[in-house]
Design a protein around this motif. Structure first.
Motif, PDB file in Angstrom:
ATOM      1  N   ILE A 146      44.159   2.612  39.977  1.00 51.07           N
ATOM      2  CA  ILE A 146      43.309   3.131  38.898  1.00 51.07           C
ATOM      3  C   ILE A 146      44.136   3.986  37.948  1.00 51.07           C
ATOM      4  N   GLU A 147      45.047   4.810  38.466  1.00 48.35           N
ATOM      5  CA  GLU A 147      45.914   5.613  37.600  1.00 48.35           C
ATOM      6  C   GLU A 147      46.743   4.712  36.684  1.00 48.35           C
ATOM      7  N   GLN A 148      47.245   3.607  37.233  1.00 45.05           N
ATOM      8  CA  GLN A 148      48.036   2.674  36.427  1.00 45.05           C
ATOM      9  C   GLN A 148      47.173   2.032  35.348  1.00 45.05           C
ATOM     10  N   MET A 149      45.923   1.672  35.696  1.00 46.81           N
ATOM     11  CA  MET A 149      45.024   1.090  34.696  1.00 46.81           C
ATOM     12  C   MET A 149      44.725   2.095  33.589  1.00 46.81           C
ATOM     13  N   VAL A 150      44.482   3.332  33.967  1.00 49.71           N
ATOM     14  CA  VAL A 150      44.211   4.368  32.972  1.00 49.71           C
ATOM     15  C   VAL A 150      45.415   4.546  32.051  1.00 49.71           C
ATOM     16  N   ARG A 154      45.304   3.860  28.090  1.00 48.81           N
ATOM     17  CA  ARG A 154      45.710   4.915  27.165  1.00 48.81           C
ATOM     18  C   ARG A 154      46.766   4.396  26.199  1.00 48.81           C
ATOM     19  N   ALA A 155      47.724   3.640  26.729  1.00 49.07           N
ATOM     20  CA  ALA A 155      48.781   3.077  25.881  1.00 49.07           C
ATOM     21  C   ALA A 155      48.193   2.112  24.848  1.00 49.07           C
ATOM     22  N   SER A 161      52.388  -0.870  22.943  1.00 47.44           N
ATOM     23  CA  SER A 161      52.360  -2.067  23.772  1.00 47.44           C
ATOM     24  C   SER A 161      52.563  -1.673  25.230  1.00 47.44           C
ATOM     25  N   PRO A 162      51.613  -1.990  26.115  1.00 49.86           N
ATOM     26  CA  PRO A 162      51.749  -1.595  27.516  1.00 49.86           C
ATOM     27  C   PRO A 162      52.906  -2.269  28.225  1.00 49.86           C
ATOM     28  N   SER A 163      53.440  -3.343  27.664  1.00 52.61           N
ATOM     29  CA  SER A 163      54.549  -4.028  28.325  1.00 52.61           C
ATOM     30  C   SER A 163      55.895  -3.399  28.011  1.00 52.61           C
ATOM     31  N   ALA A 167      57.976   3.297  22.858  1.00 56.45           N
ATOM     32  CA  ALA A 167      58.021   3.653  21.446  1.00 56.45           C
ATOM     33  C   ALA A 167      57.527   2.565  20.501  1.00 56.45           C
ATOM     34  N   VAL A 168      57.243   1.377  20.965  1.00 53.78           N
ATOM     35  CA  VAL A 168      56.847   0.298  20.063  1.00 53.78           C
ATOM     36  C   VAL A 168      55.350   0.395  19.783  1.00 53.78           C
ATOM     37  N   ARG A 169      54.980   0.442  18.538  1.00 54.30           N
ATOM     38  CA  ARG A 169      53.562   0.495  18.142  1.00 54.30           C
ATOM     39  C   ARG A 169      53.061  -0.894  17.811  1.00 54.30           C
ATOM     40  N   ASP A 170      51.821  -1.144  18.127  1.00 52.94           N
ATOM     41  CA  ASP A 170      51.173  -2.411  17.805  1.00 52.94           C
ATOM     42  C   ASP A 170      50.597  -2.277  16.403  1.00 52.94           C
TER      43      ASP A 170
END
Length: 173
Positions: A146-150, A154-155, A161-163, A167-170
């Protein structure tokens, strides 16, 4: 289910007054108000500093203590302090005086100190989340998921980008 990569920290045994006192010296640090500009943040209390804290309140409490006696208590050379000394030591460290004489109180105090230390090291929100999840019966592995999902949500919400690692913005907004 994912294995918990960080097993719960084993708390040291507190079977003697010396061990209990040493645990406080090992874990409780002087506040920023108690440190001078030359002092290193996060350092341990000295016997003298604890004696000075106790002796500063001697007018109100009637209790004085020497740094040498505190050292004897820490080493187990002296092991049967007066009740007033136990109370004064507890007050100096900000713990309940039962910590020194009751095993259950010592364990609770130890757990509280551990939690406070974790709160200082981590984001308070993350610790609060863990506590809520644990209170609701989730395992350590489930809590980690759950912490990882949160963190991923958040990202995404922040446009990162969660991957990637940060620093990379979508720019698709």
């Amino acid at each position: 289910m994912v294995d918990d990569p960080q097993p719960e920290q084993e708390l040291p045994p507190l079977d003697t007054l010396a061990a209990r006192l040493e645990y406080l010296f090992d874990t409780i640090r002087p506040t920023s108000e108690e440190l001078s500009a030359a002092d290193e943040a996060g350092r341990r209390y000295t016997n003298k500093e604890i004696a000075d804290k106790i002796n500063l309140t001697a007018a109100e409490t009637g209790v004085t203590i020497s740094a040498a006696y505190i050292g004897e208590l820490r080493r187990g050379v002296a092991s049967d302090p007066r009740t007033s000394h136990v109370r004064a030591l507890a007050a100096a460290f900000g713990v309940n005086s039962g910590y020194f004489v009751d095993d259950a109180a010592a364990r609770r105090t130890q757990e509280q100190i551990t939690l406070l230390s974790e709160l200082r090291r981590m984001d308070v929100k993350q610790v609060a989340l863990r506590q809520v999840l644990a209170d609701n019966g989730l395992s350590a592995g489930d809590t980690q998921l759950i912490e990882q999902m949160v963190a991923r949500l958040r990202a995404v919400a922040e446009g990162v980008s969660p991957s990637t690692t940060g620093a990379v913005r979508d720019d698709r907004r």
